[in-house]
Design a protein around this motif. Structure first.
Motif, PDB file in Angstrom:
ATOM      1  N   VAL A 258       0.879  -1.171   0.000  1.00  0.00           N
ATOM      2  CA  VAL A 258       0.000   0.000   0.000  1.00  0.00           C
ATOM      3  C   VAL A 258       0.914   1.218   0.000  1.00  0.00           C
ATOM      4  CG1 VAL A 258      -1.700   1.323   1.314  1.00  0.00           C
ATOM      5  CG2 VAL A 258      -1.873  -1.172   1.188  1.00  0.00           C
ATOM      6  N   VAL A 259       0.811   2.030  -1.040  1.00  0.00           N
ATOM      7  CA  VAL A 259       1.678   3.194  -1.198  1.00  0.00           C
ATOM      8  C   VAL A 259       0.810   4.443  -1.310  1.00  0.00           C
ATOM      9  CG1 VAL A 259       3.538   4.250  -2.535  1.00  0.00           C
ATOM     10  CG2 VAL A 259       3.359   1.754  -2.425  1.00  0.00           C
ATOM     11  N   ALA A 260       1.012   5.374  -0.380  1.00  0.00           N
ATOM     12  CA  ALA A 260       0.304   6.659  -0.399  1.00  0.00           C
ATOM     13  C   ALA A 260       1.230   7.712  -0.990  1.00  0.00           C
ATOM     14  CB  ALA A 260      -0.111   7.052   1.018  1.00  0.00           C
ATOM     15  N   MET A 261       0.742   8.449  -1.996  1.00  0.00           N
ATOM     16  CA  MET A 261       1.554   9.443  -2.708  1.00  0.00           C
ATOM     17  C   MET A 261       0.818  10.774  -2.716  1.00  0.00           C
ATOM     18  SD  MET A 261       2.581   6.825  -5.807  1.00  0.00           S
ATOM     19  CE  MET A 261       0.938   6.059  -5.744  1.00  0.00           C
ATOM     20  N   ALA A 262       1.405  11.782  -2.068  1.00  0.00           N
ATOM     21  CA  ALA A 262       0.753  13.083  -1.896  1.00  0.00           C
ATOM     22  C   ALA A 262       1.282  14.079  -2.918  1.00  0.00           C
ATOM     23  CB  ALA A 262       0.991  13.607  -0.483  1.00  0.00           C
ATOM     24  N   VAL A 263       0.377  14.663  -3.666  1.00  0.00           N
ATOM     25  CA  VAL A 263       0.712  15.701  -4.646  1.00  0.00           C
ATOM     26  C   VAL A 263       0.169  17.024  -4.108  1.00  0.00           C
ATOM     27  CG1 VAL A 263       0.418  16.498  -7.016  1.00  0.00           C
ATOM     28  CG2 VAL A 263       0.657  14.041  -6.529  1.00  0.00           C
ATOM     29  N   GLY A 264       1.040  18.007  -3.920  1.00  0.00           N
ATOM     30  CA  GLY A 264       0.620  19.299  -3.408  1.00  0.00           C
ATOM     31  C   GLY A 264       0.199  19.264  -1.958  1.00  0.00           C
ATOM     32  N   GLY A 265       0.808  18.404  -1.163  1.00  0.00           N
ATOM     33  CA  GLY A 265       0.449  18.276   0.239  1.00  0.00           C
ATOM     34  C   GLY A 265       1.049  19.373   1.108  1.00  0.00           C
TER      35      GLY A 265
END
Length: 458
Positions: A258-265
Motif C-alpha cells: 500500500v503506497v500513499a503518494m501526496a501531490v501538493g500536500g
C-alpha cells in the motif's frame, strides 16, 4: 480503437493485460504466479518462464483483438544485470532475500543520506543499492562481467526492442541511486563503481523502441509496434491523476504494497524511520510517499478465509474495542520493528475481518498523516472494494475518499504511457458511514495505543 498490451508484474503475480485505449478497461487478462526460484546462487525470479508466457499470450491477444502498442509496469526495488552479449550476468535477486543485511554496516558506510536521495534505509534488498553492493561483493568478477544494469520494466523493454534504458520512477523508488531533487544519479553510483553501467534514465512515456524482428515473427505483431519505456507500478496508478487533476490530492495504490503518494500536500519534515520516502513520478517530479505491506498483511491475517462481516459483527468489534496493533509485517511501514498483537481474541471470523479492514485503514491513515496529505484521497486497487476499509478512512478524512468509477490501476496507468492525451479518471465519492462516531472513537483509541506522540495520532 487502440489496444495496448501491458506487461504488469507485481510482487505476487505476473500479468499480461490488453487495455482498451478509449475506456482503459482490460479486455483480456492472463496471469501467472511470480514465483521465486530457490537458487543457487540466491533466490531469484523466473524471468525466462515469464518471457515465454508473455510471448505466447501476446500472439494470442494479437490474433483475437489486435495489439497497437506495448507498455510495461513492474514492482520496484528491482533491476537486472546484463553481460556484454545482452544476457543475464547473474540471476535477478529477489528483494526479500536477507543477503544484503549481511553487509549492512559496510553498505551504510557508503549509502547517501536521506537528504540527498529521499530514500530511507530499508532491510533486506528493498534498497536497490544494497542489492547491488551485496551482489558485487558476493560474486567476485560480477562487476566486471556486468556491462549494463537496467531497472526492471526496462529489462522487458530490452528483450522486446533491443534498446537499453532505465526509468526515473524505478530509480526513484527507494533505490539510493537517484537524487529526486536534481533529477540525476546520486553519489552512490560512483561509490559502487557503476558510472556508465546503469542504463540512461528516460521518461516513462518515451518510446523506447519498436519490437525486434524475431519478436514480430514469433507473435505476429507488426514490426513497427512501439514499446514505451515503462514505469514503476505505484507510479502507474498515480499517472492518470498527474495528467488530469489539479493538486492537492493523494493517491493510495493498494496491492502487496500500500503506497500513499501526496501531490501538493502540506510541507512536512519527512521521517525516513517511518518508511517515508520521496518517489519520482512519471514526469520526473518528486512525490512525498509512505507505504506498508498492506496486501501481505491482509493475506496473513485472513489466512485463506474471506467471510463478510455482518452489522452485528461490526457493532460487537467496535463495542469491545477489538483491534490489531502493528505491525503484522514488521519489516517495513510506519511502525516497523514492532510485534503485532490483538487487543483481544476475535469471537468469530466476521469480527476478525472487520478489525483487519480497520487496521489496514488506520495504517493507511498513518501514512497519509506522515506525508502531509491534503485534498481528496483516491484509493486504487483491491482495497477500493473493501467497504469497511473505506468507511474507516472516510471517517478520518474530511476532504473525502474516492474510488475509481471505471477501470484504473497499474495496467491502465501503464497503458496511458502510449496515449497522447488523458483525462482524470471519474471517481465515486465514499459517503460517511452511519456509525462514523463509533469508528472515530475506535480510531482515536488505536492511535493512542500505537504512538500517542506521533503525527499520525493527531
Amino acid at each position: 480503437m487502440t489496444h495496448i498490451a501491458v506487461i504488469d508484474i507485481g510482487k505476487t503475480n505476473a500479468k499480461l493485460a490488453l487495455v482498451d485505449g478509449e475506456t482503459l478497461a482490460e479486455i483480456a487478462v492472463v496471469t501467472r504466479p511470480n514465483q521465486t526460484l530457490p537458487g543457487p546462487p540466491w533466490p531469484h525470479f523466473d524471468l525466462e518462464g515469464h518471457w515465454q508466457f508473455f510471448l505466447a499470450h501476446l500472439a494470442e491477444f494479437h490474433t483475437r483483438h489486435g495489439i497497437d502498442a506495448i507498455s510495461v509496469t513492474t514492482h520496484g526495488a528491482a533491476a537486472v544485470l546484463l553481460d556484454a552479449d545482452g544476457g543475464l550476468a547473474a540471476p535477478m535477486l529477489d528483494y526479500e532475500h536477507s543477503g544484503p543485511d549481511d553487509l549492512r554496516d559496510a553498505y551504510e558506510a557508503v549509502r547517501p543520506d536521506f537528504t540527498e536521495t529521499g530514500s530511507p534505509g530499508l532491510p533486506l534488498g528493498l534498497n536497490l543499492g544494497a542489492q547491488l553492493h551485496w551482489l558485487f561483493a558476493n560474486q567476485p568478477g560480477l562487476l566486471d562481467r556486468t556491462a549494463n544494469i537496467v531497472t526492471y520494466p526496462q529489462y522487458w523493454g530490452w528483450r522486446l526492442t533491443g534498446e537499453l534504458a532505465s526509468d526515473m520512477t524505478s530509480l526513484g523508488c527507494h533505490s539510493d541511486l537517484w537524487n529526486p531533487w536534481q533529477g540525476g544519479f546520486s553519489s552512490l553510483v560512483g561509490r559502487l563503481e557503476l558510472v556508465g553501467k546503469i542504463a540512461p534514465a528516460r521518461r516513462s512515456n518515451d518510446v523506447l523502441g519498436h519490437i525486434r524482428p524475431e519478436i514480430a515473427a514469433r507473435t505476429g505483431l507488426p514490426p513497427a509496434t512501439p514499446v514505451a519505456v515503462g514505469i514503476h507500478d505505484s507510479n502507474a496508478s498515480l499517472y492518470p491523476y498527474i495528467l488530469g487533476r489539479e493538486a492537492p490530492f493523494t493517491v493510495v495504490s493498494t496491492g502487496t504494497w500500500v503506497v500513499a503518494m501526496a501531490v501538493g500536500g502540506e510541507p512536512v519534515t519527512l521521517d525516513p524511520a517511518r518508511d517515508v520516502l520521496v518517489n519520482v513520478n512519471a514526469l520526473g517530479q518528486p512525490v512525498p510517499s509512505a507505504r506498508f505491506m498492506g496486501g501481505r498483511e491482509y493475506e496473513i491475517i485472513r489466512a485463506g478465509n474471506e467471510p463478510r462481516p455482518s452489522d452485528t459483527d461490526r457493532e460487537a468489534a467496535l463495542q469491545s474495542g477489538l483491534m490489531i496493533l502493528p505491525a503484522v509485517e514488521p519489516g517495513s511501514g510506519p511502525f516497523a520493528g514492532r510485534d503485532m498483537r490483538w487487543t483481544a481474541q476475535p469471537a468469530n471470523e466476521g469480527q476478525r475481518m472487520a478489525a483487519l479492514s480497520w487496521y489496514l485503514a488506520l495504517m493507511t491513515h498513518s501514512c497519509l498523516a506522515l506525508i502531509g496529505s491534503r485534498g481528496p484521497v483516491t484509493v486504487e486497487g483491491p482495497f477500493a472494494r473493501n467497504p469497511d476499509f473505506l468507511a474507516m478512512l472516510v471517517t478520518l478524512h474530511p476532504d473525502g475518499i474516492e474510488t475509481a468509477q471505471s477501470a484504473t490501476g497499474t495496467s491502465a496507468g501503464a497503458a496511458l504511457l502510449c496515449m497522447t492525451h488523458a483525462e482524470a479518471p471519474a471517481t465515486i465519492r465514499t459517503p460517511p458511514p452511519a456509525n462514523a462516531a463509533l469508528l472515530e472513537e475506535y480510531a482515536e483509541k488505536w492511535l493512542s495505543l500505537v504512538n500517542p506522540n506521533s503525527p499520525a495520532s493527531r
